[in-house]
Design a protein around this motif. Structure first.
Motif, mmCIF file in Angstrom:
data_model
loop_
_atom_site.group_PDB
_atom_site.id
_atom_site.type_symbol
_atom_site.label_atom_id
_atom_site.label_comp_id
_atom_site.label_asym_id
_atom_site.label_seq_id
_atom_site.Cartn_x
_atom_site.Cartn_y
_atom_site.Cartn_z
ATOM 1 N N ASN A 159 52.058 67.232 11.785
ATOM 2 C CA ASN A 159 52.941 68.393 11.831
ATOM 3 C C ASN A 159 54.399 67.970 12.002
ATOM 4 O O ASN A 159 55.294 68.442 11.277
ATOM 5 N N LEU A 160 54.653 67.045 12.924
ATOM 6 C CA LEU A 160 56.020 66.567 13.145
ATOM 7 C C LEU A 160 56.546 65.825 11.925
ATOM 8 O O LEU A 160 57.713 65.981 11.535
ATOM 9 N N ARG A 161 55.683 65.008 11.311
ATOM 10 C CA ARG A 161 56.102 64.267 10.121
ATOM 11 C C ARG A 161 56.550 65.207 9.004
ATOM 12 O O ARG A 161 57.603 64.994 8.383
ATOM 13 N N LEU A 162 55.783 66.239 8.761
ATOM 14 C CA LEU A 162 56.119 67.168 7.689
ATOM 15 C C LEU A 162 57.434 67.891 7.961
ATOM 16 O O LEU A 162 58.268 68.061 7.067
ATOM 17 N N HIS A 163 57.647 68.300 9.209
ATOM 18 C CA HIS A 163 58.903 68.976 9.551
ATOM 19 C C HIS A 163 60.095 68.032 9.435
ATOM 20 O O HIS A 163 61.176 68.432 8.972
ATOM 21 N N LEU A 164 59.914 66.790 9.847
ATOM 22 C CA LEU A 164 61.002 65.814 9.762
ATOM 23 C C LEU A 164 61.313 65.461 8.312
ATOM 24 O O LEU A 164 62.480 65.257 7.957
ATOM 25 N N GLU A 165 60.303 65.378 7.482
ATOM 26 C CA GLU A 165 60.546 65.130 6.057
ATOM 27 C C GLU A 165 61.341 66.267 5.430
ATOM 28 O O GLU A 165 62.257 66.036 4.642
ATOM 29 N N ARG A 166 60.996 67.512 5.778
ATOM 30 C CA ARG A 166 61.729 68.652 5.242
ATOM 31 C C ARG A 166 63.176 68.669 5.721
ATOM 32 O O ARG A 166 64.071 69.144 5.026
ATOM 33 N N ALA A 167 63.385 68.130 6.924
ATOM 34 C CA ALA A 167 64.745 68.072 7.475
ATOM 35 C C ALA A 167 65.516 66.864 6.965
ATOM 36 O O ALA A 167 66.692 66.691 7.310
ATOM 37 N N GLY A 168 64.875 66.012 6.135
ATOM 38 C CA GLY A 168 65.549 64.837 5.598
ATOM 39 C C GLY A 168 65.650 63.687 6.566
ATOM 40 O O GLY A 168 66.403 62.737 6.331
ATOM 41 N N LEU A 169 64.878 63.725 7.664
ATOM 42 C CA LEU A 169 64.918 62.662 8.675
ATOM 43 C C LEU A 169 63.734 61.717 8.429
ATOM 44 O O LEU A 169 62.729 61.723 9.140
ATOM 45 N N PHE A 170 63.880 60.885 7.389
ATOM 46 C CA PHE A 170 62.748 60.112 6.902
ATOM 47 C C PHE A 170 62.394 58.933 7.806
ATOM 48 O O PHE A 170 61.242 58.490 7.806
ATOM 49 N N GLU A 171 63.354 58.406 8.540
ATOM 50 C CA GLU A 171 63.050 57.278 9.427
ATOM 51 C C GLU A 171 62.084 57.712 10.526
ATOM 52 O O GLU A 171 61.076 57.056 10.790
ATOM 53 N N GLN A 172 62.397 58.861 11.167
ATOM 54 C CA GLN A 172 61.501 59.382 12.194
ATOM 55 C C GLN A 172 60.181 59.841 11.598
ATOM 56 O O GLN A 172 59.119 59.678 12.195
ATOM 57 N N ALA A 173 60.246 60.420 10.385
ATOM 58 C CA ALA A 173 59.017 60.843 9.713
ATOM 59 C C ALA A 173 58.106 59.658 9.457
ATOM 60 O O ALA A 173 56.884 59.734 9.622
ATOM 61 N N MET A 175 57.959 56.922 11.212
ATOM 62 C CA MET A 175 57.392 56.500 12.491
ATOM 63 C C MET A 175 56.158 57.334 12.830
ATOM 64 O O MET A 175 55.119 56.811 13.246
ATOM 65 N N PHE A 176 56.260 58.651 12.627
ATOM 66 C CA PHE A 176 55.131 59.518 12.952
ATOM 67 C C PHE A 176 53.988 59.350 11.953
ATOM 68 O O PHE A 176 52.819 59.519 12.316
ATOM 69 N N PHE A 177 54.304 59.011 10.682
ATOM 70 C CA PHE A 177 53.233 58.728 9.730
ATOM 71 C C PHE A 177 52.443 57.502 10.175
ATOM 72 O O PHE A 177 51.211 57.488 10.105
ATOM 73 N N HIS A 178 53.144 56.497 10.650
ATOM 74 C CA HIS A 178 52.467 55.289 11.134
ATOM 75 C C HIS A 178 51.558 55.617 12.309
ATOM 76 O O HIS A 178 50.394 55.195 12.353
ATOM 77 N N ARG A 179 52.049 56.421 13.261
ATOM 78 C CA ARG A 179 51.225 56.788 14.407
ATOM 79 C C ARG A 179 50.036 57.657 13.979
ATOM 80 O O ARG A 179 48.935 57.544 14.530
ATOM 81 N N GLU A 180 50.274 58.520 12.993
ATOM 82 C CA GLU A 180 49.187 59.354 12.469
ATOM 83 C C GLU A 180 48.050 58.493 11.946
ATOM 84 O O GLU A 180 46.864 58.753 12.208
ATOM 85 N N LEU A 200 43.929 45.865 9.161
ATOM 86 C CA LEU A 200 44.592 44.856 8.343
ATOM 87 C C LEU A 200 45.779 45.442 7.583
ATOM 88 O O LEU A 200 46.841 44.808 7.478
ATOM 89 N N VAL A 201 45.620 46.651 7.058
ATOM 90 C CA VAL A 201 46.734 47.308 6.363
ATOM 91 C C VAL A 201 47.887 47.545 7.332
ATOM 92 O O VAL A 201 49.063 47.363 6.984
ATOM 93 N N ASP A 202 47.554 47.927 8.555
ATOM 94 C CA ASP A 202 48.593 48.121 9.577
ATOM 95 C C ASP A 202 49.269 46.799 9.911
ATOM 96 O O ASP A 202 50.497 46.712 10.020
ATOM 97 N N LEU A 203 48.475 45.744 10.048
ATOM 98 C CA LEU A 203 49.022 44.439 10.399
ATOM 99 C C LEU A 203 49.964 43.917 9.324
ATOM 100 O O LEU A 203 51.047 43.407 9.614
ATOM 101 N N PHE A 204 49.564 44.045 8.070
ATOM 102 C CA PHE A 204 50.335 43.461 6.972
ATOM 103 C C PHE A 204 51.539 44.307 6.560
ATOM 104 O O PHE A 204 52.557 43.766 6.136
ATOM 105 N N SER A 205 51.430 45.641 6.683
ATOM 106 C CA SER A 205 52.522 46.469 6.158
ATOM 107 C C SER A 205 52.861 47.679 7.007
ATOM 108 O O SER A 205 53.745 48.462 6.632
ATOM 109 N N GLY A 206 52.181 47.865 8.142
ATOM 110 C CA GLY A 206 52.455 49.047 8.941
ATOM 111 C C GLY A 206 52.194 50.326 8.172
ATOM 112 O O GLY A 206 52.943 51.294 8.283
ATOM 113 N N TYR A 207 51.108 50.331 7.382
ATOM 114 C CA TYR A 207 50.747 51.467 6.532
ATOM 115 C C TYR A 207 51.884 51.835 5.579
ATOM 116 O O TYR A 207 52.150 52.998 5.307
#
Length: 309
Positions: A159-173, A175-180, A200-207
């Motif tokens: 939910n936070l990621r989607l709102h941040l993406e709509r607000a153009g705050l992609f760096e924070q978005a 971060m929340f995608f990674h935690r998701e 492994l995907v998280d280790l190599f590229s952080g999703y």
């Protein structure tokens, strides 16, 4: 209403129904400007649309910590730099509210409505409350309760990621995608292939959110393979490059650097041919070339994803 509104027992009474109280918004604004502490206020379902809790003339906002704002109406509220740490904003309506520089650490943000809200420079937790509590329960062996909290955390992160993406705050978005994705992994069976692959995907590229991880992995693999080439030996024409205890330190160091060069050439699949593997170095070179081509493609994908936002 005014005297009652300024009484701590009234504000902190969990049974007091403030949903239909008139002048509640003005009373809370007056309480904030009085400078008295506002901690543990019970404002469940309160109608506070358009409230102004901005500490005008100060760089520090008012403090409204550990408040219960479950389903509170805070549409178009002015909450610049408001300290809400530890509060419950579960299903609170903050549409078109100004949350610029607000402190939302340790808050319950499940189901929060943020359409059109100003979210610049909000202070977020890197791990939401549900994830932290879920990890604690998981380590204590209460898996069922932990999984429920992980599900809530995943929903909140999304939910936070989607709102941040709509607000153009992609760096924070990002971060929340990674935690998701992390809490989604925590819901998988502990010793499953799906969980291992996700890790492994998280280790190599952080999703896909951490290109630097790909670079560090590449450098680590190049260095490791270069060292292994040095130990097993490679050929440069008729001359063997590798560890030789009969030659001096500088000669061995030169061979090590040549092996690192060969590792770079193999990883990038350039294949100049001036140095060639033999014996055990052959399967190692084939493995490094395969992983290198995959890793470079992964880096391009991750880098382009980050740069084109």
């Amino acid at each position: 209403m005014t005297s009652a509104a300024q009484d701590d027992d009234y504000w902190r009474a969990p049974g007091a129904d403030k949903r239909q109280v008139k002048e509640l918004r003005a009373a809370l604004e007056q309480r904030a400007r009085s400078g008295q502490p506002m901690t543990g206020f019970q404002l469940k379902g309160a109608g506070l649309a358009g409230i102004d809790l901005v500490n005008h003339g100060s760089h520090h906002g008012f403090i409204l910590r550990e408040a219960d704002l479950y389903r509170a109406d805070l549409q178009n509220a002015h909450l610049f730099a408001l300290d809400l740490r530890g509060s419950s904003l579960m299903k609170a309506d903050l549409r078109h509210a100004n949350l610029h520089c607000a402190d939302l650490r340790d808050c319950n943000l499940l189901g929060i409505r943020l359409d059109g809200a100003r979210l610049d420079n909000v202070i977020w937790d890197r791990q939401l409350l549900q994830e932290r509590k879920g990890r604690e329960l998981y380590h204590r062996g209460n898996v069922a309760a932990a999984l429920e909290l992980f599900q809530e955390a995943e929903e909140t992160y999304r939910n936070l990621r989607l709102h941040l993406e709509r607000a153009g705050l992609f760096e924070q978005a990002g971060m929340f995608f990674h935690r998701e994705m992390v809490v989604r992994r925590l819901q998988m069976p502990r010793y499953s292939w799906q969980r291992l692959l996700s890790w492994l995907v998280d280790l190599f590229s952080g999703y896909g959110e951490k290109p630097l991880n790909v670079v560090l992995f590449s450098l680590g693999l190049i260095g490791l393979c270069g060292l292994l080439y040095f130990l097993v030996g490679v050929n440069q024409g008729d001359h063997r490059l590798g560890l030789d205890l009969d030659q001096g330190l500088l000669d061995n160091l030169g061979d090590l650097l040549d092996c690192l060069y060969f590792s770079v050439v193999t990883f990038t699949t350039l294949g100049y041919g001036d140095i060639s593997p033999h014996g055990l170095a052959r399967p190692l070179a084939a493995f490094e070339a395969f992983v290198g081509s995959f890793t470079m493609a992964l880096f391009v994908v991750v880098f382009v994803k980050k740069m084109t936002r």
